[in-house]
Design an enzyme around this catalytic site. Structure first.
Site, PDB file in Angstrom:
ATOM      1  N   LYS A  48      12.860 -25.423  21.503  1.00  0.00           N
ATOM      2  CA  LYS A  48      12.190 -24.657  20.475  1.00  0.00           C
ATOM      3  C   LYS A  48      10.721 -24.428  20.823  1.00  0.00           C
ATOM      4  O   LYS A  48      10.068 -23.581  20.256  1.00  0.00           O
ATOM      5  CB  LYS A  48      12.239 -25.429  19.146  1.00  0.00           C
ATOM      6  CG  LYS A  48      13.613 -25.770  18.662  1.00  0.00           C
ATOM      7  CD  LYS A  48      13.492 -26.683  17.406  1.00  0.00           C
ATOM      8  CE  LYS A  48      14.847 -27.281  17.102  1.00  0.00           C
ATOM      9  NZ  LYS A  48      14.718 -28.397  16.126  1.00  0.00           N
ATOM     10  N   GLY A  49      10.209 -25.242  21.767  1.00  0.00           N
ATOM     11  CA  GLY A  49       8.768 -25.274  22.012  1.00  0.00           C
ATOM     12  C   GLY A  49       8.136 -23.945  22.390  1.00  0.00           C
ATOM     13  O   GLY A  49       6.997 -23.664  22.034  1.00  0.00           O
ATOM     14  N   GLU A 104       8.470 -20.754  29.085  1.00  0.00           N
ATOM     15  CA  GLU A 104       8.460 -22.166  28.696  1.00  0.00           C
ATOM     16  C   GLU A 104       7.101 -22.508  28.075  1.00  0.00           C
ATOM     17  O   GLU A 104       6.090 -21.875  28.388  1.00  0.00           O
ATOM     18  CB  GLU A 104       8.741 -23.004  29.958  1.00  0.00           C
ATOM     19  CG  GLU A 104       8.671 -24.493  29.804  1.00  0.00           C
ATOM     20  CD  GLU A 104       9.710 -25.105  28.865  1.00  0.00           C
ATOM     21  OE1 GLU A 104       9.739 -24.698  27.689  1.00  0.00           O
ATOM     22  OE2 GLU A 104      10.449 -26.003  29.296  1.00  0.00           O
ATOM     23  N   ASP A 105       7.073 -23.498  27.211  1.00  0.00           N
ATOM     24  CA  ASP A 105       5.808 -23.878  26.571  1.00  0.00           C
ATOM     25  C   ASP A 105       4.881 -24.605  27.544  1.00  0.00           C
ATOM     26  O   ASP A 105       3.723 -24.245  27.717  1.00  0.00           O
ATOM     27  CB  ASP A 105       6.053 -24.731  25.311  1.00  0.00           C
ATOM     28  CG  ASP A 105       6.988 -25.918  25.543  1.00  0.00           C
ATOM     29  OD1 ASP A 105       7.434 -26.126  26.696  1.00  0.00           O
ATOM     30  OD2 ASP A 105       7.270 -26.647  24.580  1.00  0.00           O
ATOM     31  N   ASP A 108       5.486 -30.177  32.711  1.00  0.00           N
ATOM     32  CA  ASP A 108       4.952 -31.522  32.849  1.00  0.00           C
ATOM     33  C   ASP A 108       5.480 -32.084  34.178  1.00  0.00           C
ATOM     34  O   ASP A 108       4.946 -31.777  35.243  1.00  0.00           O
ATOM     35  CB  ASP A 108       5.418 -32.309  31.615  1.00  0.00           C
ATOM     36  CG  ASP A 108       4.774 -33.670  31.474  1.00  0.00           C
ATOM     37  OD1 ASP A 108       3.588 -33.799  31.788  1.00  0.00           O
ATOM     38  OD2 ASP A 108       5.455 -34.607  31.041  1.00  0.00           O
ATOM     39  N   PHE A 157      -1.147 -35.463  25.541  1.00  0.00           N
ATOM     40  CA  PHE A 157      -0.003 -34.952  24.789  1.00  0.00           C
ATOM     41  C   PHE A 157      -0.502 -33.966  23.740  1.00  0.00           C
ATOM     42  O   PHE A 157      -1.265 -34.322  22.845  1.00  0.00           O
ATOM     43  CB  PHE A 157       0.787 -36.086  24.144  1.00  0.00           C
ATOM     44  CG  PHE A 157       2.124 -35.621  23.648  1.00  0.00           C
ATOM     45  CD1 PHE A 157       3.182 -35.446  24.526  1.00  0.00           C
ATOM     46  CD2 PHE A 157       2.320 -35.322  22.307  1.00  0.00           C
ATOM     47  CE1 PHE A 157       4.412 -34.978  24.086  1.00  0.00           C
ATOM     48  CE2 PHE A 157       3.549 -34.854  21.859  1.00  0.00           C
ATOM     49  CZ  PHE A 157       4.595 -34.693  22.755  1.00  0.00           C
ATOM     50  N   ASP A 164       5.805 -29.641  19.599  1.00  0.00           N
ATOM     51  CA  ASP A 164       5.994 -30.631  18.544  1.00  0.00           C
ATOM     52  C   ASP A 164       5.736 -32.053  18.998  1.00  0.00           C
ATOM     53  O   ASP A 164       5.676 -32.350  20.194  1.00  0.00           O
ATOM     54  CB  ASP A 164       7.446 -30.578  18.037  1.00  0.00           C
ATOM     55  CG  ASP A 164       8.416 -31.254  19.018  1.00  0.00           C
ATOM     56  OD1 ASP A 164       8.336 -30.967  20.230  1.00  0.00           O
ATOM     57  OD2 ASP A 164       9.235 -32.088  18.576  1.00  0.00           O
ATOM     58  N   ARG A 170       4.685 -27.903  14.973  1.00  0.00           N
ATOM     59  CA  ARG A 170       4.961 -26.632  15.650  1.00  0.00           C
ATOM     60  C   ARG A 170       4.232 -25.472  14.981  1.00  0.00           C
ATOM     61  O   ARG A 170       3.914 -24.467  15.605  1.00  0.00           O
ATOM     62  CB  ARG A 170       6.460 -26.332  15.641  1.00  0.00           C
ATOM     63  CG  ARG A 170       7.320 -27.298  16.450  1.00  0.00           C
ATOM     64  CD  ARG A 170       8.727 -26.722  16.616  1.00  0.00           C
ATOM     65  NE  ARG A 170       9.709 -27.704  17.014  1.00  0.00           N
ATOM     66  CZ  ARG A 170       9.926 -28.104  18.276  1.00  0.00           C
ATOM     67  NH1 ARG A 170       9.201 -27.599  19.252  1.00  0.00           N
ATOM     68  NH2 ARG A 170      10.842 -28.995  18.560  1.00  0.00           N
TER      69      ARG A 170
HETATM   70  P1  5GP Z   1       9.116 -31.643  32.058  1.00  0.00           P
HETATM   71  O1  5GP Z   1      10.576 -31.555  32.312  1.00  0.00           O
HETATM   72  O2  5GP Z   1       8.301 -30.641  32.835  1.00  0.00           O
HETATM   73  O3  5GP Z   1       8.606 -33.049  32.253  1.00  0.00           O
HETATM   74  O4  5GP Z   1       8.906 -31.429  30.530  1.00  0.00           O
HETATM   75  C1  5GP Z   1       8.830 -30.186  29.956  1.00  0.00           C
HETATM   76  C2  5GP Z   1       9.049 -30.305  28.465  1.00  0.00           C
HETATM   77  O5  5GP Z   1       8.486 -31.493  27.942  1.00  0.00           O
HETATM   78  C3  5GP Z   1       8.323 -29.181  27.760  1.00  0.00           C
HETATM   79  O6  5GP Z   1       9.143 -28.076  27.613  1.00  0.00           O
HETATM   80  C4  5GP Z   1       7.971 -29.808  26.431  1.00  0.00           C
HETATM   81  O7  5GP Z   1       9.044 -29.629  25.538  1.00  0.00           O
HETATM   82  C5  5GP Z   1       7.823 -31.271  26.733  1.00  0.00           C
HETATM   83  N1  5GP Z   1       6.411 -31.641  26.915  1.00  0.00           N
HETATM   84  C6  5GP Z   1       5.761 -31.942  28.050  1.00  0.00           C
HETATM   85  N2  5GP Z   1       4.466 -32.220  27.830  1.00  0.00           N
HETATM   86  C7  5GP Z   1       4.299 -32.062  26.499  1.00  0.00           C
HETATM   87  C8  5GP Z   1       3.149 -32.191  25.641  1.00  0.00           C
HETATM   88  O8  5GP Z   1       2.017 -32.469  26.030  1.00  0.00           O
HETATM   89  N3  5GP Z   1       3.386 -31.926  24.318  1.00  0.00           N
HETATM   90  C9  5GP Z   1       4.593 -31.592  23.814  1.00  0.00           C
HETATM   91  N4  5GP Z   1       4.680 -31.381  22.510  1.00  0.00           N
HETATM   92  N5  5GP Z   1       5.688 -31.468  24.592  1.00  0.00           N
HETATM   93  C10 5GP Z   1       5.532 -31.702  25.917  1.00  0.00           C
END
Ligand code: 5GP
Length: 187
Positions: A48-49, A104-105, A108, A157, A164, A170
């Site tokens: 949903k992000g 994508e939001d 990470d 974060f 969220d 959100r």
């Molecule tokens: P990755 O697979 O790259 O580690 O994680 C990506 C997902 O983790 C993002 O789509 C998001 O949903 C969540 N995420 C990563 N960092 C953050 C953050 O700082 N805040 C929030 N709310 N979600 C995050």
């Protein structure tokens, strides 16, 4: 407004204001419009992000385009990725031979997008690029190129503008750093 004042109390600071977000999203929309001139891309929103970013971005792209939605889960009620990506909602239509942009939001570790990229390439997309609102390059575990990103951010974060913590925040119009006291005691 009362509700928003309460949400803002949980932030350490605001990282990007709604004006900064709009400016960056509008510049990205113009760039995609130029890069995909003459094409009809499929934009895939990762729920949903990315939903708020997606709705603003598509309205800044002056091209015929189609929308798709996917959902994956890897976080749950936590600020740390479980490292395991699960497909929760798949595309409705074939992307065979299409120019696809994953929206994508935030990137990470890169594990979510690595998983999604492989999945969409295996379905025969003609091209595949990634557009992310925010990128945390210092946290990367899986090798991944983010083709379009609005902001590179430090290791914190963040919530708001679709992002969220435990399904909350959100609806904040700005992006802020969540106060660690909100998730203190988390496993
Ligand atoms: P990755 O697979 O790259 O580690 O994680 C990506 C997902 O983790 C993002 O789509 C998001 O949903 C969540 N995420 C990563 N960092 C953050 C953050 O700082 N805040 C929030 N709310 N979600 C995050």
């Amino acid at each position: 407004m009362e509700n928003q004042r309460t949400l803002y109390n949980d932030l350490d600071s605001i990282l990007y204001t709604r004006e900064q977000l709009q400016e960056a999203v509008s510049a990205l929309g113009a760039r995609i419009t130029r890069d995909y001139a003459g094409k009809k891309p499929v934009l895939v929103c990762i729920l949903k992000g990315a939903s708020v970013f997606f709705c603003d971005l598509i309205r800044q792209i002056d091209l015929p385009l189609e929308l798709e939605f996917m959902a994956v889960s890897s976080y749950g009620a936590s600020t740390k990725s479980s490292g395991e990506v699960k497909l929760v909602k798949d595309l409705d239509r074939s992307i065979l031979g299409r120019d696809v942009i994953i929206v994508e939001d935030i990137v990470d570790s890169g594990m979510t997008l690595n998983f999604l990229k492989k999945s969409l390439i295996s379905r025969g997309a003609a091209s595949l690029r990634i557009a992310a609102l925010m990128d945390k390059p210092a946290r990367r575990v899986a090798p991944l190129t983010v083709d379009y990103s609005c902001f590179e951010i430090p290791d914190a974060f963040v919530v708001g503008y679709g992002l969220d913590y435990n399904e909350l925040y959100r609806n904040l119009p700005d992006v802020g750093i969540l106060s660690p006291r909100i998730y203190a005691g988390e496993e």
